[in-house]
Design an enzyme around this catalytic site. Structure first.
Site, PDB file in Angstrom:
ATOM      1  N   HIS A  85      48.886  54.526  43.907  1.00 16.98           N
ATOM      2  CA  HIS A  85      50.492  54.313  43.933  1.00 16.98           C
ATOM      3  C   HIS A  85      51.245  55.758  43.807  1.00 16.98           C
ATOM      4  O   HIS A  85      52.089  55.632  42.782  1.00 16.98           O
ATOM      5  CB  HIS A  85      51.161  53.288  43.397  1.00 16.98           C
ATOM      6  CG  HIS A  85      50.310  53.090  41.725  1.00 16.98           C
ATOM      7  ND1 HIS A  85      50.094  54.332  40.872  1.00 16.98           N
ATOM      8  CD2 HIS A  85      49.735  51.965  41.179  1.00 16.98           C
ATOM      9  CE1 HIS A  85      49.595  53.673  39.911  1.00 16.98           C
ATOM     10  NE2 HIS A  85      49.317  52.633  40.137  1.00 16.98           N
ATOM     11  N   ARG A 130      45.542  38.555  39.751  1.00 17.35           N
ATOM     12  CA  ARG A 130      46.012  37.889  38.355  1.00 17.35           C
ATOM     13  C   ARG A 130      44.849  36.740  37.784  1.00 17.35           C
ATOM     14  O   ARG A 130      45.168  36.326  36.565  1.00 17.35           O
ATOM     15  CB  ARG A 130      47.352  37.119  38.551  1.00 17.35           C
ATOM     16  CG  ARG A 130      48.746  37.910  38.751  1.00 17.35           C
ATOM     17  CD  ARG A 130      48.592  39.173  38.042  1.00 17.35           C
ATOM     18  NE  ARG A 130      49.867  39.969  37.827  1.00 17.35           N
ATOM     19  CZ  ARG A 130      49.976  41.250  37.589  1.00 17.35           C
ATOM     20  NH1 ARG A 130      49.212  41.849  36.970  1.00 17.35           N
ATOM     21  NH2 ARG A 130      51.112  41.561  37.691  1.00 17.35           N
ATOM     22  N   ASP A 171      50.018  47.368  45.505  1.00 21.61           N
ATOM     23  CA  ASP A 171      49.983  47.501  44.273  1.00 21.61           C
ATOM     24  C   ASP A 171      50.708  46.004  44.012  1.00 21.61           C
ATOM     25  O   ASP A 171      51.724  46.040  43.037  1.00 21.61           O
ATOM     26  CB  ASP A 171      50.863  48.602  43.472  1.00 21.61           C
ATOM     27  CG  ASP A 171      50.585  48.333  42.045  1.00 21.61           C
ATOM     28  OD1 ASP A 171      49.696  47.646  41.487  1.00 21.61           O
ATOM     29  OD2 ASP A 171      51.149  49.163  41.192  1.00 21.61           O
TER      30      ASP A 171
END
Length: 421
Positions: free
Chosen positions: A222, A57, A290
């Site tokens: 994913h 992030r 993820d």
């Protein structure tokens, strides 16, 4: 440092000596006068997990996670290398953005890679001149960060990656196959109904075929459907499965609510079981988390407004070890899924196995499971979709010979860019 009587993933009981940053010897060893000796009797000693898919992030969203908090969470979960994705603010789509993120990443407790992104205004020349881990996650449908691209730009990315021998990681969903008829629903399952399994399966097939046309290899991120997994395997591409698609299904959404929203979404229990079978039998190449944290406040809204993503970097290896403890996976399979195969696929030649000469990225697991509690984890978001499930956690984590986590305490920040090294 000497680990005595450690049980390796293949069941061998042996001693493992660490000298500096490397594994110096594996076998029947005698302690020296000046080395720390760790009694590992009855405990598993594993190579540290290589998590090829995290979102730490920074820059842009440090209230959700930082390189410090995310890498602490990784170390406490037995992850010794992470690969950060490009959908930050600014997105990592040019050399300048890469350099900014690389500066922030020096705060990491664990080793790391930095992926480069592909968008309309990207600069492949400056980006690919940096020590990238891979190109991607290339979004074929919008997710957090709105970085979805069209087919022509995807092909451009494949060509650029092929010229620099850079692997491309793909988020494969086809937005034209999302089910708009469910948009008037407000239940937690609506997101899974909307982003259909067909949308993933078709997109994976198209991405793999396009890669073959350009004689390049892609890694499918994913994968949540057995159809997507089978397509990747049949076309010679690699794929990953997340812990949430492995251990959770649409049956859990009534309890999870909007905290169970992610892209791709949770699937039916039948599909989850089929994915687990492919993880167990070797069809799936690796587990990657993820790890995509959001705060509780951000998640506590309606299903159409909540951001997509769940944390997972601290709980992935513990969940897999608990599954091995129950006999659902072999310990060798856990080693391959989390360390040996990611190292092989992404060219990390000195990582991924407990072998003489390799980096001393090691995890000593506790002797039994305990309940996962969000309040015990180190991610900034302080919650987990795996609340109450069993996990076998590390008591000790080493990154290139340095103790970065031991019994709840953290050591030095030793993380390095694995491509620069």
């Amino acid at each position: 440092m000497l680990f005595q009587d450690a049980t390796l993933a293949d069941g061998r009981v042996c001693d493992v000596r660490v000298d500096g940053e490397t594994i110096a010897a594996v076998g029947d060893l005698t302690p020296t006068d000046d080395e720390r000796v760790i009694d590992a009797t009855g405990k598993r000693l594993l190579p540290g997990m290589i998590d090829a898919h995290v979102h730490f992030r920074e820059p842009g969203y440090s209230h959700k996670e930082t390189w410090t908090s995310g890498s602490k969470s990784a170390a406490a979960g037995g992850v010794t290398t992470v690969v950060d994705q490009p959908n930050t603010d600014p997105p990592t789509v040019d050399g300048e953005a890469f350099d900014r993120k690389a500066t922030l990443a020096t705060e990491s407790y664990v080793d790391y890679g930095i992926n480069g992104g592909v968008t309309e205004p990207w600069d492949p020349d400056s980006l690919l001149a940096r020590p990238l881990f891979a190109l991607g996650e290339v979004f074929l449908a919008d997710s957090t960060g709105e970085m979805g691209i069209d087919a022509d730009l995807f092909e451009d990315a494949l060509v650029a990656a092929g010229e620099t021998d850079t692997r491309v990681t793909v988020h494969a969903e086809d937005a034209t196959l999302f089910d708009e008829s469910v948009r008037d629903r407000d239940d937690a399952d609506a997101w899974s109904a909307y982003r259909t399994a067909e949308a993933e399966a078709v997109a994976v097939e198209r991405a793999c075929e396009t890669a073959r046309e350009h004689d390049t290899e892609i890694h499918v991120a994913h994968t949540s459907t057995p159809e997507g997994i089978d397509t990747a395997a049949e076309t010679g591409m690699t794929c990953e499965v997340t812990p949430h698609h492995l251990f959770l299904s649409r049956d859990d959404l009534a309890e999870l609510g909007t905290h169970g929203r992610m892209n791709p979404p949770l699937r039916s229990e039948q599909r989850r079981e089929a994915v687990f079978e492919r993880v167990a039998d070797g069809t799936v190449d690796m587990i990657a988390t993820d790890h995509a944290p959001h705060t509780r406040a951000e998640k506590d809204t309606d299903i159409w407004s909540a951001p997509s993503g769940v944390p997972g970097v601290e709980t992935a290896l513990p969940l897999l070890l608990a599954a091995a403890d129950r006999g659902e996976l072999s310990y060798e399979r856990v080693r391959d899924l989390t360390a040996a195969t990611p190292a092989e696929v992404f060219g990390l030649d000195t990582k991924g196995t407990v072998a003489e000469g390799n980096d001393a990225d090691l995890v000593l697991a506790e002797s039994g499971p305990r309940e996962i509690r969000g309040g015990d984890l180190h991610t900034n978001c302080e919650w987990t979709p795996f609340e109450g499930m069993d996990g076998v956690f590390p008591s000790l984590t080493l990154v290139r010979g340095s103790v970065v986590y031991e019994d709840g305490e953290f050591g030095p920040r030793v993380g390095e860019n694995v491509r620069s090294a």
